[in-house]
Design a protein around this motif. Structure first.
Motif, short mmCIF file in Angstrom:
data_model
loop_
_atom_site.label_atom_id
_atom_site.label_comp_id
_atom_site.label_asym_id
_atom_site.label_seq_id
_atom_site.Cartn_x
_atom_site.Cartn_y
_atom_site.Cartn_z
N GLU A 264 0.83 -1.20 0.00
CA GLU A 264 0.00 0.00 0.00
C GLU A 264 0.87 1.26 0.00
O GLU A 264 0.59 2.22 -0.73
CB GLU A 264 -0.92 -0.01 1.22
N ILE A 265 1.93 1.24 0.81
CA ILE A 265 2.85 2.39 0.86
C ILE A 265 3.55 2.57 -0.47
O ILE A 265 3.65 3.69 -0.99
CB ILE A 265 3.86 2.19 2.00
N ALA A 266 4.03 1.48 -1.06
CA ALA A 266 4.73 1.57 -2.34
C ALA A 266 3.83 2.12 -3.43
O ALA A 266 4.31 2.73 -4.40
CB ALA A 266 5.27 0.19 -2.73
N GLY A 267 2.52 1.95 -3.28
CA GLY A 267 1.59 2.39 -4.31
C GLY A 267 1.43 3.89 -4.40
O GLY A 267 1.08 4.41 -5.47
N TYR A 268 1.67 4.62 -3.31
CA TYR A 268 1.46 6.06 -3.38
C TYR A 268 2.72 6.90 -3.17
O TYR A 268 2.66 8.12 -3.06
CB TYR A 268 0.36 6.52 -2.40
N LEU A 269 3.88 6.26 -3.11
CA LEU A 269 5.12 7.03 -3.08
C LEU A 269 5.45 7.53 -4.48
O LEU A 269 5.05 6.93 -5.49
CB LEU A 269 6.27 6.17 -2.54
N ASN A 270 6.20 8.63 -4.57
CA ASN A 270 6.48 9.24 -5.86
C ASN A 270 7.72 8.67 -6.53
O ASN A 270 8.40 9.35 -7.29
CB ASN A 270 6.63 10.76 -5.70
N ALA A 271 8.04 7.42 -6.24
CA ALA A 271 9.16 6.73 -6.87
C ALA A 271 8.89 5.23 -6.78
O ALA A 271 8.19 4.78 -5.87
CB ALA A 271 10.49 7.08 -6.18
N PRO A 272 9.43 4.45 -7.73
CA PRO A 272 9.20 3.01 -7.68
C PRO A 272 9.88 2.37 -6.47
O PRO A 272 11.05 2.62 -6.19
CB PRO A 272 9.82 2.51 -8.99
N VAL A 273 9.11 1.57 -5.74
CA VAL A 273 9.60 0.87 -4.55
C VAL A 273 9.22 -0.60 -4.68
O VAL A 273 8.04 -0.92 -4.87
CB VAL A 273 9.02 1.46 -3.26
N ALA A 274 10.20 -1.48 -4.59
CA ALA A 274 9.95 -2.92 -4.66
C ALA A 274 9.66 -3.45 -3.26
O ALA A 274 10.23 -3.00 -2.27
CB ALA A 274 11.16 -3.63 -5.25
#
Length: 403
Positions: A264-274
């Motif tokens: 969920e956090i990775a979905g709304y950060l302004n950079a790709p997060v694996a």
């Protein structure tokens, strides 16, 4: 006023100069009493005065800061010797031996710890009691003398405790002043910049009316929203810092699925997060606070590191370790020691006041966990260790998947 600054204050130099004033007073009283004492005792008083004057000179002009904060305590040895000789010569009555013993105990309490003042007590007894025993004073007088010495040591201990209390209170005031100054600087600098951007965006939308293309209007609105979110993060960080200081940080603990939260956090950060978290891994945490921990670490990696940014987790015994790693240059060694301190200089992003990592650490501690940094070669690895929980029940996992 310059004279006061020479004597009044803290530190080894001021302690030594106060002791020098005491020795000088002893020298003056010794010479004055030598004029009134019987002939058989006049020889001792000038000697006491001369030695006391010499001690005063040494105490006043020696470079005490070079020798350390406890160096002036060395002067207690010759001063006690002078007082002891005076007490033997006059059976404890000469040149006010008793007041000087109390002054010495008060001086020790004023500049050193309560233990130091207490440790001085036996030496005061050795100076004050034997001469009185030698001249055959009554047990009542000896008991009064012993009580006086104990009271003197007690006065020193009381003064030391009171001084320590005031020092702690003063340090607290200084800490609050630093916090207030930093807060003022934050409001003056970090909030002013996004407010200017928001004002510009609103003015553009107000002046442009229908002439602005939809794409341009959306871009301006997106800019304004980003700046509003920036102000919101700054305000949240300052409020959390205030809650931590006031002890008002509360947690609503429940079982949290780490993988679902990380995705969920990775979905709304302004950079790709694996996200590399195994299914069914859970922790006992406050969901909102755990989200804040991971967002702080992830945004820190995005600002200062380089992709790929990876959120991973694994179980370690009864605990769970959640790692956020980037592949940048890492944190310089000279900034690692203060990395998790308030207003850390390691966090230099334009929308940060240096509170993110400090708040992350405090939130982890509030959960009964910890946060740490380690170089990842290349990059940085921040690890949060939290108490684990059992696997997520199938029905609860289905509910979260549906949400």
């Amino acid at each position: 006023m310059p004279g006061r600054r020479l004597v009044l204050g803290e530190g080894p130099e001021h302690a030594a100069r106060q002791l020098a004033m005491m020795c000088a007073l002893l020298a003056v009283l010794s010479l004055a009493e030598s004029l009134l004492s019987p002939d058989g005792r006049r020889w001792a008083l000038p000697a006491v005065g001369a030695v006391s004057a010499g001690l005063a000179a040494v105490a006043w002009w020696s470079p005490w800061p070079r020798y350390g904060p406890r160096a002036p305590l060395v002067l207690c040895v010759p001063l006690l010797g002078v007082l002891c000789a005076c007490a033997w010569a006059f059976a404890g009555y000469g040149v006010g031996t008793a007041p000087f013993l109390m002054l010495l105990a008060a001086w020790a309490g004023l500049h050193y710890t309560a233990r130091t003042a207490l440790a001085l007590g036996p030496f005061l007894l050795l100076v004050y009691l034997p001469p009185r025993i030698a001249v055959g004073q009554t047990p009542v007088m000896l008991a009064s003398a012993a009580l006086f010495v104990c009271m003197s040591a007690g006065v020193g201990v009381l003064i030391a405790r009171q001084v320590a209390y005031h020092r702690r209170a003063r340090e607290e005031v200084r800490r609050m002043e630093r916090w207030r100054a930093a807060l003022t600087a934050t409001l003056a600098h970090d909030v002013r910049s996004p407010l200017t951007s928001v004002q510009f965006a609103v003015e553009c939308l107000a002046d442009g009316e229908d002439d602005l293309p939809p794409a341009r209007r959306e871009a301006i609105a997106a800019t304004a929203l980003r700046q509003v979110n920036r102000i919101r993060r700054l305000a949240a960080g300052l409020l959390d810092a205030d809650r931590v200081d006031a002890g008002g940080l509360r947690l609503d603990l429940e079982t949290v699925d780490v993988r679902s939260l990380a995705e969920e956090i990775a979905g709304y950060l302004n950079a790709p997060v694996a996200v590399e978290v195994p299914e069914g891994l859970t922790v006992r945490a406050d969901p909102e606070r755990l989200e804040q921990i991971l967002v702080n670490l992830a945004t820190n990696s995005i600002r200062h590191g380089a992709p790929p940014i990876v959120i991973s987790a694994r179980r370690q015994g009864r605990a769970v370790s959640v790692c956020v790693r980037d592949h940048g240059s890492g944190v310089p060694e000279d900034k690692r020691e203060m990395l998790f301190s308030r207003f850390s200089s390691a966090d230099t992003s334009p929308d940060s006041v240096g509170l993110g990592l400090w708040i992350t650490q405090e939130l982890a501690r509030a959960h009964g966990g910890a946060v740490s940094y380690a170089p990842a070669d290349p990059g940085s690895r921040f690890t949060v260790t939290l108490p684990g929980d059992g696997p997520v029940p199938a029905e609860r996992a289905d509910e979260r998947a549906a949400r």
